[in-house]
Design a protein around this motif. Structure first.
Motif, PDB file in Angstrom:
ATOM      1  N   SER A 425       0.927  -1.248  -0.017  1.00  0.00           N
ATOM      2  CA  SER A 425      -0.117  -0.109  -0.055  1.00  0.00           C
ATOM      3  C   SER A 425       0.890   1.281  -0.022  1.00  0.00           C
ATOM      4  O   SER A 425       0.391   2.135  -0.710  1.00  0.00           O
ATOM      5  CB  SER A 425      -0.961  -0.144   1.226  1.00  0.00           C
ATOM      6  N   ASP A 426       1.864   1.210   0.922  1.00  0.00           N
ATOM      7  CA  ASP A 426       2.831   2.255   0.856  1.00  0.00           C
ATOM      8  C   ASP A 426       3.397   2.588  -0.471  1.00  0.00           C
ATOM      9  O   ASP A 426       3.787   3.626  -0.862  1.00  0.00           O
ATOM     10  CB  ASP A 426       3.958   2.390   1.702  1.00  0.00           C
ATOM     11  N   LEU A 429       1.197   4.097  -2.640  1.00  0.00           N
ATOM     12  CA  LEU A 429       1.175   5.601  -2.553  1.00  0.00           C
ATOM     13  C   LEU A 429       2.229   6.525  -3.000  1.00  0.00           C
ATOM     14  O   LEU A 429       2.069   7.564  -3.804  1.00  0.00           O
ATOM     15  CB  LEU A 429       0.896   5.636  -1.047  1.00  0.00           C
ATOM     16  N   CYS A 438       0.522  15.041  -5.243  1.00  0.00           N
ATOM     17  CA  CYS A 438       0.068  14.489  -3.739  1.00  0.00           C
ATOM     18  C   CYS A 438      -1.409  15.321  -3.578  1.00  0.00           C
ATOM     19  O   CYS A 438      -1.454  16.411  -3.377  1.00  0.00           O
ATOM     20  CB  CYS A 438       0.935  14.827  -2.777  1.00  0.00           C
ATOM     21  N   GLU A 441      -6.247  14.173   0.014  1.00  0.00           N
ATOM     22  CA  GLU A 441      -6.590  12.877   0.668  1.00  0.00           C
ATOM     23  C   GLU A 441      -5.625  11.861   1.076  1.00  0.00           C
ATOM     24  O   GLU A 441      -5.653  11.101   1.975  1.00  0.00           O
ATOM     25  CB  GLU A 441      -7.776  12.357   0.183  1.00  0.00           C
ATOM     26  N   ASP A 442      -4.449  12.099   0.185  1.00  0.00           N
ATOM     27  CA  ASP A 442      -3.456  11.248   0.397  1.00  0.00           C
ATOM     28  C   ASP A 442      -2.191  11.912   1.109  1.00  0.00           C
ATOM     29  O   ASP A 442      -1.184  11.254   1.720  1.00  0.00           O
ATOM     30  CB  ASP A 442      -2.489  10.722  -0.861  1.00  0.00           C
ATOM     31  N   ASP A 444      -1.916  13.014   4.497  1.00  0.00           N
ATOM     32  CA  ASP A 444      -1.679  12.422   5.743  1.00  0.00           C
ATOM     33  C   ASP A 444      -0.994  11.134   5.774  1.00  0.00           C
ATOM     34  O   ASP A 444      -0.178  10.875   6.393  1.00  0.00           O
ATOM     35  CB  ASP A 444      -3.046  12.436   6.561  1.00  0.00           C
ATOM     36  N   GLU A 445      -1.511  10.143   4.572  1.00  0.00           N
ATOM     37  CA  GLU A 445      -0.931   9.093   4.704  1.00  0.00           C
ATOM     38  C   GLU A 445       0.639   9.202   4.287  1.00  0.00           C
ATOM     39  O   GLU A 445       1.398   8.371   4.781  1.00  0.00           O
ATOM     40  CB  GLU A 445      -1.715   8.049   3.708  1.00  0.00           C
ATOM     41  N   ASP A 448       2.553  10.331   7.400  1.00  0.00           N
ATOM     42  CA  ASP A 448       2.744   9.185   8.210  1.00  0.00           C
ATOM     43  C   ASP A 448       3.771   8.254   7.739  1.00  0.00           C
ATOM     44  O   ASP A 448       4.566   7.754   8.516  1.00  0.00           O
ATOM     45  CB  ASP A 448       1.332   8.170   8.220  1.00  0.00           C
ATOM     46  N   LEU A 449       3.811   8.199   6.479  1.00  0.00           N
ATOM     47  CA  LEU A 449       4.994   6.991   5.831  1.00  0.00           C
ATOM     48  C   LEU A 449       6.166   7.563   6.150  1.00  0.00           C
ATOM     49  O   LEU A 449       7.200   6.908   6.503  1.00  0.00           O
ATOM     50  CB  LEU A 449       4.752   6.912   4.141  1.00  0.00           C
TER      51      LEU A 449
END
Length: 623
Positions: A425-426, A429, A438, A441-442, A444-445, A448-449
């Motif tokens: 998933s990462d 992304l 980016c 909605e992406d 924050d992910e 976090d990564l």
């Protein structure tokens, strides 16, 4: 009285002393009087304190005198009783007498054991020998032969032959002051090293029962083996029962790491010949041919990771032919067991020590230090050198740095390794953000990564790839640097000769990875009937439906390795049916016995799934 004289010397008035004498106030009562009452007789406070101390001193001295008198009377009475007690004047002492034959204590069931006897205090060494002959050789013979065929002596409690001929048992008791003395009757056979009889003696041989046979040696070098080998662990001609091999020793060579030892044994045509020192005759030396010894290492499957690291701390294993076997399993190693050993080692290594997802790098557990990482480097080298096995789940960037050095790791290689290091998933992304930007909605992910990769800077479209490259270098190169350096010191010089460049190493990664096309290309079958052709098509269909983990399991079941290390897999058709129907793999071939009795694809699929999902299916149950 003494108290009155003491007080008079201190200057107490005579009228006070006269009153004390009239009323019988002496040393026995002043301690019972309080200070106010005593002041009526002794006015001065200091004199009252001195009087009490004088009384206590006089009381202690009188008690000591009474005790001394009591002790004197008791001692006198004890001595008087001892003089009239005959037991205090015993003329014998009790000793323990054992038997040692050829350096080993003889057990009771073999006629030995410990005998407790009473002997006179003036017993000497010659008397002890006579007692021993009567106890252990009642008819002049024992299971080891007659007494005339043996040398014998008496040993003391320290099992040393230092007894003087003239010293007595009573004197020894006074000298060593032990509760009970122990002696040993020591016997040795009058036979020389060549097994010939000594002159003037007739040696009698006695057959021993099964319980008296000596156990098999742990280290066996024999020229009558089908293939010369050194086996570490119990050696038995019979098939071992479960648990019999649990107490095997781990092969540990103690010596300088720079020294190498070449084990060789003479090649003889006569079975049962023992090894003998090399002859000084040049003719016989030149005529003898030598063959290299093979070392067989026995391992517990449940503890293989630690046992392999312990074994390969010895540098000599890199130059020896190795064979492996699993304790409580029946497989004989003709490359298949070895491939399974290296596969199991690196599988456990990746699961317990590796960090990452599709590719991994080693973490640094506290229990592993310099020698352990050097040992892992030797395992990496030995597996590839002997069987072509390479752990392709190691991150390519890490492996290139290990073999060729960090300078040979390109940014492209580093970035590709990072994508395989993170989760799927990462990975998706990162690919989407680098390709299309980016979206909100992406974001924050993505943050976090980067936080999980220990990146503190805020990402933008321009600096994102640079941040990811820095994170990749930190996690794939910097953190495992110590492990890479130690592994490189033992493996890189040979592996560098096998791969002429980093590109050749990456090409090997691609060729070793099992894919559907490569797996199907390995299969070699010669079906002669329609049923055999149908079963073979079912097998091909099953392989086409496997994902990457399934392909690795299937390849390991058939060849012992989860990477492609063989040129072909032979498919042999069998008529098994009913409950006995099942595919049977021979990893040493490698070969796969495939029943031709499958009526449909679901039948084969169901049986293959149950086999590959059962961990016990990967244990060796066929010799």
């Amino acid at each position: 009285t003494p108290l009155l004289r003491f007080l008079r010397n201190r200057g107490v008035p005579e009228e006070c002393l006269s009153r004390m004498e009239e009323e019988h106030i002496d040393a026995t009562v002043i301690d019972c009087m309080d200070d106010g009452t005593l002041s009526e007789y002794i006015p001065t406070y200091g004199d009252r304190i001195a009087a009490r101390r004088f009384w206590r001193k006089m009381g202690l001295e009188s008690s000591d005198e009474n005790l001394d008198q009591a002790d004197t009377s008791t001692t006198t009475r004890t001595r008087t009783n001892a003089q009239s007690n005959k037991c205090a004047l015993k003329k014998t002492r009790r000793i323990d007498l054992g038997w040692i034959h050829d350096g080993k204590q003889v057990r009771t069931r073999k006629g030995g054991g410990t005998r407790t006897i009473d002997v006179p205090k003036d017993t000497k060494k010659s008397d002890l020998i006579n007692y021993s002959k009567e106890l252990f050789f009642p008819n002049g013979k024992c299971r080891f032969g007659s007494l005339e065929t043996l040398n014998y002596d008496i040993l003391d409690f320290q099992e040393e032959a230092v007894l003087d001929e003239s010293i007595t048992v009573g004197e020894l008791y006074s000298l060593v002051r032990l509760g009970r003395l122990r002696f040993y009757f020591s016997t040795t056979s009058k036979i020389n090293l060549q097994g010939e009889e000594s002159e003037g003696n007739d040696v009698q041989t006695i057959d021993l029962d099964e319980n008296d046979q000596e156990s098999e040696p742990l280290f066996n070098l024999s020229s009558d083996l089908d293939e010369s080998e050194v086996t570490f662990g119990p050696v038995s001609n019979a098939e071992p029962i479960p648990g019999e091999l649990d107490d095997t020793i781990i092969y540990q060579f103690e010596g300088d790491e720079q020294d190498f030892i070449s084990l060789e044994i003479p090649n003889t045509n006569t079975s049962g010949n023992r090894l003998s020192p090399a002859s000084n005759d040049e003719g016989s030396t030149s005529a003898a041919s030598n063959e290299i010894v093979c070392i067989t290492i026995k391992l517990h499957r449940s503890n293989l990771l630690e046992e392999m690291i312990t074994q390969f701390k010895d540098k000599i294993l890199l130059r020896q032919t190795l064979k492996f076997c699993f304790i409580d399993e029946k497989g004989a190693d003709a490359d298949g067991v070895s491939r399974d050993v290296y596969t199991t080692f690196w599988t456990e290594f990746m699961e317990h020590i590796g960090e990452g997802e599709e590719v991994r790098v080693p973490s640094l557990p506290n229990r592993w230090q310099k020698q352990e990482w050097k040992s892992i480097g030797r395992i990496l080298l030995k597996g590839f050198k002997d069987h072509g096995y390479f752990p392709c789940r190691l991150a390519p960037a890490f492996t290139v740095a290990l073999i060729f050095g960090e300078s040979e790791v390109s940014e492209e290689m580093l970035f590709e390794s990072l994508l395989l290091y993170i989760t799927q998933s990462d990975r998706d992304l990162v690919s989407n953000v680098l390709k299309s930007g980016c979206p909100d909605e992406d974001r924050d992910e993505l943050v976090d990564l980067l936080d999980r990769l220990n990146v503190t800077a805020l990402p933008t479209q321009d600096n994102l790839k640079g941040l990811l490259l820095s994170a990749a270098h930190k996690h794939l190169i910097q953190k495992p640097r110590y492990a890479a350096e130690q592994m490189s010191s033992t493996a890189s010089h040979i592996l560098k000769e096998s791969f002429c460049s980093p590109q050749a190493l990456l090409q090997m990664y691609q060729e070793k990875k099992p894919t559907t096309k490569r797996f199907l290309k390995l299969l070699e079958a010669s079906p002669t009937t329609q049923a055999e052709s149908q079963s073979f098509r079912f097998l091909q269909q099953y392989i086409r439906g496997l994902d990457d983990p399934g392909l690795r399991r299937m390849l390991r079941f058939v060849t012992g390795s989860d990477m492609i290390c063989v040129n072909k897999v032979e498919v042999i058709f069998t008529p098994l049916e009913g409950l006995a129907r099942r595919p049977i793999a021979h990893t040493c071939g490698p070969a796969l016995e495939l029943p031709w009795t499958y009526g449909s694809y679901p039948e084969l699929c169901c049986e293959m799934d149950s086999i590959l999902l059962n961990q016990n299916s990967f244990e060796f149950s066929i010799v």
